[in-house]
Design a protein around this motif. Sequence first.
Motif, PDB file in Angstrom:
ATOM      1  N   LYS A 181      71.682  35.596  19.572  1.00 10.99           N
ATOM      2  CA  LYS A 181      71.965  35.032  18.192  1.00 10.99           C
ATOM      3  C   LYS A 181      71.035  35.734  17.161  1.00 10.99           C
ATOM      4  O   LYS A 181      71.201  36.232  16.315  1.00 10.99           O
ATOM      5  CB  LYS A 181      71.886  33.761  18.084  1.00 10.99           C
ATOM      6  CG  LYS A 181      72.338  33.025  16.758  1.00 10.99           C
ATOM      7  CD  LYS A 181      72.149  31.708  16.809  1.00 10.99           C
ATOM      8  CE  LYS A 181      72.796  30.922  15.452  1.00 10.99           C
ATOM      9  NZ  LYS A 181      72.818  29.500  15.370  1.00 10.99           N
ATOM     10  N   ASP A 182      69.589  35.827  17.648  1.00  8.75           N
ATOM     11  CA  ASP A 182      68.792  36.720  16.754  1.00  8.75           C
ATOM     12  C   ASP A 182      68.684  38.053  16.899  1.00  8.75           C
ATOM     13  O   ASP A 182      67.644  39.044  16.810  1.00  8.75           O
ATOM     14  CB  ASP A 182      67.208  36.146  16.898  1.00  8.75           C
ATOM     15  CG  ASP A 182      66.662  35.955  18.522  1.00  8.75           C
ATOM     16  OD1 ASP A 182      67.861  36.191  19.311  1.00  8.75           O
ATOM     17  OD2 ASP A 182      65.803  35.735  18.815  1.00  8.75           O
ATOM     18  N   ASN A 183      69.908  38.751  17.432  1.00 12.65           N
ATOM     19  CA  ASN A 183      70.157  40.342  17.354  1.00 12.65           C
ATOM     20  C   ASN A 183      69.075  41.017  18.346  1.00 12.65           C
ATOM     21  O   ASN A 183      68.668  41.954  18.070  1.00 12.65           O
ATOM     22  CB  ASN A 183      69.949  40.755  16.135  1.00 12.65           C
ATOM     23  CG  ASN A 183      71.106  40.109  15.061  1.00 12.65           C
ATOM     24  OD1 ASN A 183      72.134  40.221  15.579  1.00 12.65           O
ATOM     25  ND2 ASN A 183      70.715  39.982  13.799  1.00 12.65           N
ATOM     26  N   VAL A 184      68.689  40.434  19.776  1.00 13.23           N
ATOM     27  CA  VAL A 184      67.900  40.983  20.590  1.00 13.23           C
ATOM     28  C   VAL A 184      68.680  41.253  21.925  1.00 13.23           C
ATOM     29  O   VAL A 184      69.529  40.447  22.155  1.00 13.23           O
ATOM     30  CB  VAL A 184      66.891  40.136  21.014  1.00 13.23           C
ATOM     31  CG1 VAL A 184      66.052  40.762  22.153  1.00 13.23           C
ATOM     32  CG2 VAL A 184      65.900  39.730  19.849  1.00 13.23           C
ATOM     33  N   LYS A 208      59.737  42.859  24.594  1.00 14.36           N
ATOM     34  CA  LYS A 208      58.750  42.030  25.454  1.00 14.36           C
ATOM     35  C   LYS A 208      57.322  42.314  25.033  1.00 14.36           C
ATOM     36  O   LYS A 208      56.642  41.549  25.234  1.00 14.36           O
ATOM     37  CB  LYS A 208      59.013  42.662  27.151  1.00 14.36           C
ATOM     38  CG  LYS A 208      60.378  42.159  27.537  1.00 14.36           C
ATOM     39  CD  LYS A 208      60.455  42.379  29.275  1.00 14.36           C
ATOM     40  CE  LYS A 208      60.569  43.781  29.624  1.00 14.36           C
ATOM     41  NZ  LYS A 208      60.551  43.948  31.046  1.00 14.36           N
ATOM     42  N   ARG A 209      57.198  43.665  24.774  1.00 15.57           N
ATOM     43  CA  ARG A 209      55.628  43.880  24.350  1.00 15.57           C
ATOM     44  C   ARG A 209      55.269  43.116  23.064  1.00 15.57           C
ATOM     45  O   ARG A 209      54.200  42.575  22.855  1.00 15.57           O
ATOM     46  CB  ARG A 209      55.687  45.532  24.087  1.00 15.57           C
ATOM     47  CG  ARG A 209      54.380  45.994  23.993  1.00 15.57           C
ATOM     48  CD  ARG A 209      54.044  47.458  23.642  1.00 15.57           C
ATOM     49  NE  ARG A 209      54.536  48.370  24.741  1.00 15.57           N
ATOM     50  CZ  ARG A 209      55.655  48.871  24.790  1.00 15.57           C
ATOM     51  NH1 ARG A 209      56.428  48.875  23.631  1.00 15.57           N
ATOM     52  NH2 ARG A 209      55.946  49.639  25.736  1.00 15.57           N
ATOM     53  N   MET A 265      56.799  40.322  22.131  1.00 18.84           N
ATOM     54  CA  MET A 265      56.559  39.137  22.457  1.00 18.84           C
ATOM     55  C   MET A 265      55.289  38.705  23.242  1.00 18.84           C
ATOM     56  O   MET A 265      54.394  37.790  22.773  1.00 18.84           O
ATOM     57  CB  MET A 265      57.655  38.566  23.382  1.00 18.84           C
ATOM     58  CG  MET A 265      59.044  38.466  22.790  1.00 18.84           C
ATOM     59  SD  MET A 265      60.405  38.083  24.118  1.00 18.84           S
ATOM     60  CE  MET A 265      59.853  36.336  24.499  1.00 18.84           C
ATOM     61  N   ASN A 266      54.901  39.550  23.917  1.00 21.23           N
ATOM     62  CA  ASN A 266      53.365  39.232  24.548  1.00 21.23           C
ATOM     63  C   ASN A 266      52.358  39.512  23.577  1.00 21.23           C
ATOM     64  O   ASN A 266      51.343  38.775  23.511  1.00 21.23           O
ATOM     65  CB  ASN A 266      53.193  40.528  25.497  1.00 21.23           C
ATOM     66  CG  ASN A 266      54.015  40.376  26.842  1.00 21.23           C
ATOM     67  OD1 ASN A 266      54.271  39.145  27.076  1.00 21.23           O
ATOM     68  ND2 ASN A 266      54.471  41.330  27.420  1.00 21.23           N
ATOM     69  N   GLU A 267      52.398  40.431  22.361  1.00 21.29           N
ATOM     70  CA  GLU A 267      51.496  40.457  21.375  1.00 21.29           C
ATOM     71  C   GLU A 267      51.522  39.151  20.565  1.00 21.29           C
ATOM     72  O   GLU A 267      50.303  38.793  20.315  1.00 21.29           O
ATOM     73  CB  GLU A 267      51.831  41.465  20.580  1.00 21.29           C
ATOM     74  CG  GLU A 267      51.624  42.852  21.118  1.00 21.29           C
ATOM     75  CD  GLU A 267      52.094  44.332  20.440  1.00 21.29           C
ATOM     76  OE1 GLU A 267      52.498  44.034  19.395  1.00 21.29           O
ATOM     77  OE2 GLU A 267      51.669  45.309  21.103  1.00 21.29           O
ATOM     78  N   ILE A 268      52.688  38.506  20.440  1.00 20.81           N
ATOM     79  CA  ILE A 268      52.868  37.346  19.682  1.00 20.81           C
ATOM     80  C   ILE A 268      51.978  36.322  20.373  1.00 20.81           C
ATOM     81  O   ILE A 268      51.026  35.406  19.733  1.00 20.81           O
ATOM     82  CB  ILE A 268      54.102  37.095  19.303  1.00 20.81           C
ATOM     83  CG1 ILE A 268      54.862  38.016  18.192  1.00 20.81           C
ATOM     84  CG2 ILE A 268      54.346  35.660  18.529  1.00 20.81           C
ATOM     85  CD1 ILE A 268      56.319  37.868  18.017  1.00 20.81           C
TER      86      ILE A 268
END
Length: 285
Positions: free
Chosen positions: A63-66, A158-159, A161-164
């Motif tokens: 839904k969030d365009n991923v 993924k990168r 998300m890991n940084e967040i």
Amino acid sequence: MGNLFCCTQVDQSTVAIKEKFGKFDHVLEPGCHCLPWFLGHQLAGHLTLRLQQLDVRCETKTKDNVFVNVVASIQYRALADKASDAFYKLSNTRTQIQAYVFDVIRASVPKLNLDDAFEQKNEIAKAVEDELEKAMSAYGYEIVQTLIVDIEPDEHVKRAMNEINAAARLRMAASEKAEAEKILQIKRAEGEAESKYLSGLGIARQRQAIVDGLRDSVLGFSVNVPGTTSKDVMDMILVTQYFDTMKEIGAASKSSTVFIPHGPGAVRDVATQIRDGLLQGSANQ
């Protein structure tokens, strides 16, 4: 040799489809069977009843365009009592199952954000299993279990998300460190305040002891030496303290030079100043 003697063998966990003049006749169970080919009987094929697994990788968008790759594992098997349907109604079972999996996943995942898709893998698997069970039962197949074994976002996602996650943990660590430093500063300030309080209390007791000692000395000297007054005794004590101080200043090797008026009248001036200060303090009290 089996065809020569009109005999055929069906292995365990397998059934065979028997036809007569090209038309389905019946299902042969595991064992040895007689097929008189001269009467039109023939073996159309075999069908395994063992549990099979199909892994399906489906690309879709959340839904969030991923864009994500959803990997589903389908465990299925043919039903012995519907072996004829499983053999004749589907030409490619795996392709048919894959099409249904694609349809359900691409209808379910776009309704969810990426984080929700990870949290609701079981719900997605249940939706796929229900749809497959409803569709494949008509073709003689049973869906034993459906698993969503993996959801793989794009490598850049993924990168990110890991940084967040790393940034959030660093922010939490910085907050905890600041809180710890705050507690240390508070404890240090409390310790300094307690230390100063105790130091002041010690100084007050020291001065009280000095005053008590001087009082006892004056009273004792006045009693033992008739004709002397308290003033005479205080002058003598001040002179003694004055010369002791001068001696200590001169004996110290690293002391700074102190210039003070020194002469026969200096002791009297010092005594007068101290006495006036004590009297003024007593008057203020």
